[in-house]
Design a protein around this motif. Sequence first.
Motif, PDB file in Angstrom:
ATOM      1  N   LEU A  84       0.845  -1.182   0.000  1.00  0.00           N
ATOM      2  CA  LEU A  84       0.000   0.000   0.000  1.00  0.00           C
ATOM      3  C   LEU A  84       0.884   1.237   0.000  1.00  0.00           C
ATOM      4  O   LEU A  84       1.977   1.236   0.542  1.00  0.00           O
ATOM      5  CB  LEU A  84      -0.867   0.030   1.266  1.00  0.00           C
ATOM      6  CG  LEU A  84      -1.820  -1.143   1.458  1.00  0.00           C
ATOM      7  CD1 LEU A  84      -2.461  -1.072   2.830  1.00  0.00           C
ATOM      8  CD2 LEU A  84      -2.878  -1.170   0.373  1.00  0.00           C
ATOM      9  N   ASN A  85       0.420   2.314  -0.655  1.00  0.00           N
ATOM     10  CA  ASN A  85       1.163   3.555  -0.580  1.00  0.00           C
ATOM     11  C   ASN A  85       0.917   4.257   0.745  1.00  0.00           C
ATOM     12  O   ASN A  85       1.760   5.020   1.217  1.00  0.00           O
ATOM     13  CB  ASN A  85       0.785   4.485  -1.735  1.00  0.00           C
ATOM     14  CG  ASN A  85       1.143   3.890  -3.073  1.00  0.00           C
ATOM     15  OD1 ASN A  85       0.323   3.223  -3.694  1.00  0.00           O
ATOM     16  ND2 ASN A  85       2.369   4.077  -3.492  1.00  0.00           N
ATOM     17  N   GLY A  86      -0.247   3.975   1.311  1.00  0.00           N
ATOM     18  CA  GLY A  86      -0.537   4.597   2.598  1.00  0.00           C
ATOM     19  C   GLY A  86      -1.643   3.856   3.327  1.00  0.00           C
ATOM     20  O   GLY A  86      -2.354   3.030   2.744  1.00  0.00           O
ATOM     21  N   LEU A  87      -1.777   4.121   4.624  1.00  0.00           N
ATOM     22  CA  LEU A  87      -2.820   3.469   5.423  1.00  0.00           C
ATOM     23  C   LEU A  87      -3.447   4.519   6.334  1.00  0.00           C
ATOM     24  O   LEU A  87      -2.737   5.206   7.078  1.00  0.00           O
ATOM     25  CB  LEU A  87      -2.195   2.354   6.269  1.00  0.00           C
ATOM     26  CG  LEU A  87      -3.147   1.599   7.182  1.00  0.00           C
ATOM     27  CD1 LEU A  87      -4.100   0.747   6.374  1.00  0.00           C
ATOM     28  CD2 LEU A  87      -2.363   0.739   8.166  1.00  0.00           C
ATOM     29  N   LEU A  88      -4.780   4.658   6.214  1.00  0.00           N
ATOM     30  CA  LEU A  88      -5.468   5.651   7.022  1.00  0.00           C
ATOM     31  C   LEU A  88      -6.289   4.934   8.089  1.00  0.00           C
ATOM     32  O   LEU A  88      -7.111   4.078   7.770  1.00  0.00           O
ATOM     33  CB  LEU A  88      -6.377   6.512   6.128  1.00  0.00           C
ATOM     34  CG  LEU A  88      -7.069   7.687   6.807  1.00  0.00           C
ATOM     35  CD1 LEU A  88      -6.059   8.756   7.188  1.00  0.00           C
ATOM     36  CD2 LEU A  88      -8.142   8.278   5.894  1.00  0.00           C
ATOM     37  N   GLN A  89      -6.013   5.247   9.355  1.00  0.00           N
ATOM     38  CA  GLN A  89      -6.738   4.595  10.451  1.00  0.00           C
ATOM     39  C   GLN A  89      -7.601   5.624  11.171  1.00  0.00           C
ATOM     40  O   GLN A  89      -7.097   6.685  11.562  1.00  0.00           O
ATOM     41  CB  GLN A  89      -5.751   3.966  11.430  1.00  0.00           C
ATOM     42  CG  GLN A  89      -5.040   2.760  10.843  1.00  0.00           C
ATOM     43  CD  GLN A  89      -3.802   2.380  11.628  1.00  0.00           C
ATOM     44  OE1 GLN A  89      -2.774   3.030  11.527  1.00  0.00           O
ATOM     45  NE2 GLN A  89      -3.941   1.335  12.447  1.00  0.00           N
ATOM     46  N   THR A  98      -0.457   6.508   7.781  1.00  0.00           N
ATOM     47  CA  THR A  98       0.884   5.920   7.697  1.00  0.00           C
ATOM     48  C   THR A  98       1.273   5.860   6.223  1.00  0.00           C
ATOM     49  O   THR A  98       0.541   5.294   5.405  1.00  0.00           O
ATOM     50  CB  THR A  98       0.881   4.501   8.277  1.00  0.00           C
ATOM     51  OG1 THR A  98       0.233   4.542   9.544  1.00  0.00           O
ATOM     52  CG2 THR A  98       2.299   3.975   8.430  1.00  0.00           C
ATOM     53  N   LEU A  99       2.419   6.477   5.880  1.00  0.00           N
ATOM     54  CA  LEU A  99       2.860   6.482   4.470  1.00  0.00           C
ATOM     55  C   LEU A  99       4.023   5.516   4.293  1.00  0.00           C
ATOM     56  O   LEU A  99       4.914   5.435   5.147  1.00  0.00           O
ATOM     57  CB  LEU A  99       3.292   7.890   4.057  1.00  0.00           C
ATOM     58  CG  LEU A  99       2.190   8.947   4.004  1.00  0.00           C
ATOM     59  CD1 LEU A  99       2.806  10.333   3.856  1.00  0.00           C
ATOM     60  CD2 LEU A  99       1.235   8.668   2.860  1.00  0.00           C
ATOM     61  N   GLN A 100       3.988   4.789   3.175  1.00  0.00           N
ATOM     62  CA  GLN A 100       5.113   3.882   2.932  1.00  0.00           C
ATOM     63  C   GLN A 100       6.379   4.703   2.632  1.00  0.00           C
ATOM     64  O   GLN A 100       7.464   4.359   3.037  1.00  0.00           O
ATOM     65  CB  GLN A 100       4.797   2.951   1.761  1.00  0.00           C
ATOM     66  CG  GLN A 100       5.819   1.838   1.624  1.00  0.00           C
ATOM     67  CD  GLN A 100       5.587   0.990   0.383  1.00  0.00           C
ATOM     68  OE1 GLN A 100       4.829   1.344  -0.505  1.00  0.00           O
ATOM     69  NE2 GLN A 100       6.235  -0.130   0.331  1.00  0.00           N
ATOM     70  N   LEU A 110       0.129  11.821  -2.216  1.00  0.00           N
ATOM     71  CA  LEU A 110      -0.958  11.070  -1.583  1.00  0.00           C
ATOM     72  C   LEU A 110      -1.435  11.773  -0.319  1.00  0.00           C
ATOM     73  O   LEU A 110      -2.640  11.910  -0.074  1.00  0.00           O
ATOM     74  CB  LEU A 110      -0.488   9.643  -1.263  1.00  0.00           C
ATOM     75  CG  LEU A 110      -1.496   8.753  -0.544  1.00  0.00           C
ATOM     76  CD1 LEU A 110      -2.729   8.533  -1.404  1.00  0.00           C
ATOM     77  CD2 LEU A 110      -0.874   7.419  -0.157  1.00  0.00           C
ATOM     78  N   GLN A 111      -0.455  12.252   0.441  1.00  0.00           N
ATOM     79  CA  GLN A 111      -0.774  12.943   1.684  1.00  0.00           C
ATOM     80  C   GLN A 111      -1.674  14.160   1.406  1.00  0.00           C
ATOM     81  O   GLN A 111      -2.695  14.363   2.069  1.00  0.00           O
ATOM     82  CB  GLN A 111       0.514  13.400   2.368  1.00  0.00           C
ATOM     83  CG  GLN A 111       0.286  13.936   3.767  1.00  0.00           C
ATOM     84  CD  GLN A 111       1.555  14.537   4.338  1.00  0.00           C
ATOM     85  OE1 GLN A 111       2.511  14.791   3.624  1.00  0.00           O
ATOM     86  NE2 GLN A 111       1.558  14.765   5.636  1.00  0.00           N
ATOM     87  N   ALA A 112      -1.297  14.930   0.394  1.00  0.00           N
ATOM     88  CA  ALA A 112      -2.087  16.116   0.055  1.00  0.00           C
ATOM     89  C   ALA A 112      -3.501  15.727  -0.371  1.00  0.00           C
ATOM     90  O   ALA A 112      -4.489  16.364   0.024  1.00  0.00           O
ATOM     91  CB  ALA A 112      -1.393  16.889  -1.068  1.00  0.00           C
ATOM     92  N   LYS A 113      -3.578  14.664  -1.184  1.00  0.00           N
ATOM     93  CA  LYS A 113      -4.874  14.212  -1.671  1.00  0.00           C
ATOM     94  C   LYS A 113      -5.773  13.766  -0.515  1.00  0.00           C
ATOM     95  O   LYS A 113      -6.963  14.085  -0.480  1.00  0.00           O
ATOM     96  CB  LYS A 113      -4.673  13.038  -2.641  1.00  0.00           C
ATOM     97  CG  LYS A 113      -4.859  13.439  -4.097  1.00  0.00           C
ATOM     98  CD  LYS A 113      -4.726  12.213  -4.983  1.00  0.00           C
ATOM     99  CE  LYS A 113      -4.889  12.560  -6.440  1.00  0.00           C
ATOM    100  NZ  LYS A 113      -4.614  11.408  -7.301  1.00  0.00           N
TER     101      LYS A 113
END
Lengths: 351, 241
Positions: A84-89, A98-100, A110-113
């Motif tokens: 995954l490029n990222g994980l949102l909890q 959490t960003l890879q 991805l963070q901005a999006k």
Amino acid sequence: MRMTALIKRICQQMLRDKRTLALMFVAPLLILTLMYFLFNGNSVTPKLGVVGGDSSLVNAFKDAEIKVKEYEKVTKNTVVDDDLNGLLQLENGQMKLTLQNDDPSSAKGLQAKVNQTVSALAQSKLIQHNPALAGMIPKKIETNYIYGNKDTVFFDVLSPILVGFFVFFFVFIISGIGLLRERTTGTLERLLSTPIRRGEIVTAYLAGYGIFALIQTVIVVFYSITVLDIVLVGSIWNVLLINLLTALVALSLGILLSTFAASEFQMMQFIPIAVIPQVFFAGIFPLEGMANWLQMIAKVFPMYYTGDALKGVMYRGAGFSDISGDLIALVIFAAIFVVLNIFSLKKYRTL
Amino acid sequence: MDQTIKVEQVNKSFGKKPVLSDVNLTIPKGQLFGLIGPSGAGKTTLVKMIVGMEKSDTGSIHVLGEKMPNLSLLQEIGYMAQSDALYVELTGEENLKFFASLYKLSKGEQKKRIAYVANLVNLTDDLKKRVAAYSGGMKRRLSLAIALIQDPQILILDEPTVGIDPELKLSIWKEFLRLKNEEEKTIIVTTHVMDEAVKCDYVAMVRDGRILTSGTPSELKALYKTDDFDEVFLKAGVKQS
């Protein structure tokens, strides 16, 4: 007449050497084409894992072109294991991303999006609860572009610099090695045992290789504009003029540096010293962000002026008067190198 | 103007290493002058100075009454360096044409001279071939042909017959003698082969940057009381040290 003889001989030699000709005329096109496809590739849709998000959030992410994978439970290794490029909890109203971060620029994207999507969703929920707020929130920001448009990609800014750089690089190599061979085989010495003047030799060399540099410049510029469809806002004549001056600088610098090389291999050793740093200061990396002393150094590299002028004409549509400062700088570089060349031949003959 | 070349008290050193010390030479018109000595003796440096490609530290060199270096005088000097110095991508004819136009020969003259010098060095049939395909001897011959292309008064040849087979060597030396006798050319030849030295009118023996001895070959033989030229050279060397 002596100069004509020399120019004719250089042309004969070049035309006999098919491989060098190919290197000069075809190689830049190959690299440019490759770069074009590299930079114009579609960006990959990021994959985001979501834990505990409701359907409105998931749909919002999907609208924002993010691939969502929902999880019930995750472990520490989920991001890596499922690539995954990222994980949102989401837990108790708190959000944890959490960003890879294996590729920093796409991670930032991805963070901005994610931020954007979440806050937009929050906004619309707020308006649902309290419609009176709707008028206070702007619906959409309208964006205008001074240069380029919303489809502008990095390659559009990069390509003018690349065009200039290829002209510089290939002309440098070929002219430098051309004169070096003349030195090592002893033909230069023989040349200097004839009544030819040193200035005539340097001028003839500039003219002889200049013809090929000119042809190369025309091919590279036309190919980039017509086939690769690189943006050209300003005049093509200005582009040709800048490249021609760049070729002249490369030519005289190549010939000059060949004085300090004893073999073709040693000539190649000048590439990391005299050619590669040129790229750094040509404008691919924004100069404003550099330390002051680095900015000072940039100004002694000819490619700085080439890059500035080419970017100006091709991307921003600058006219002749806007780039005249850069052009003058290039002319000064060429003049200095030519004079130094004439002096360096003194080693062989004082006249 | 009897003296074609006059070298007076020439000294030269590369860095701290002396290459030539106190060299004096006088070469009259129409002489075949031999500079003989082992490799590294300073022969090449000396002839390069006469052509004007090397500067002497002290002393002076006059060619045809003019002080060297002198650009216009180069028209009158045909120089053949030790290395062949040819453009291998070009044909023999293109090489000759290139140098002919550097000497500003007219089109007609160029044709005549190219035909003449090519015939002289036996390359007429190979003129259309690229030099890259030439043998070592052919390259040497082409190099010699280039030195003769502008019909100079003076020929300076740095080891002209190295790598040339005996038969051709003989014919080239015959040509040197003909050029000297019939066209009154002044010729300087460097060599380390003694049987060539004997053919010269006048010989200077060079070793360690000094001229050990000079004279006509027969004078030298008489002086050192020997019939063998190799021995002259050895004895002259011993006498010095």
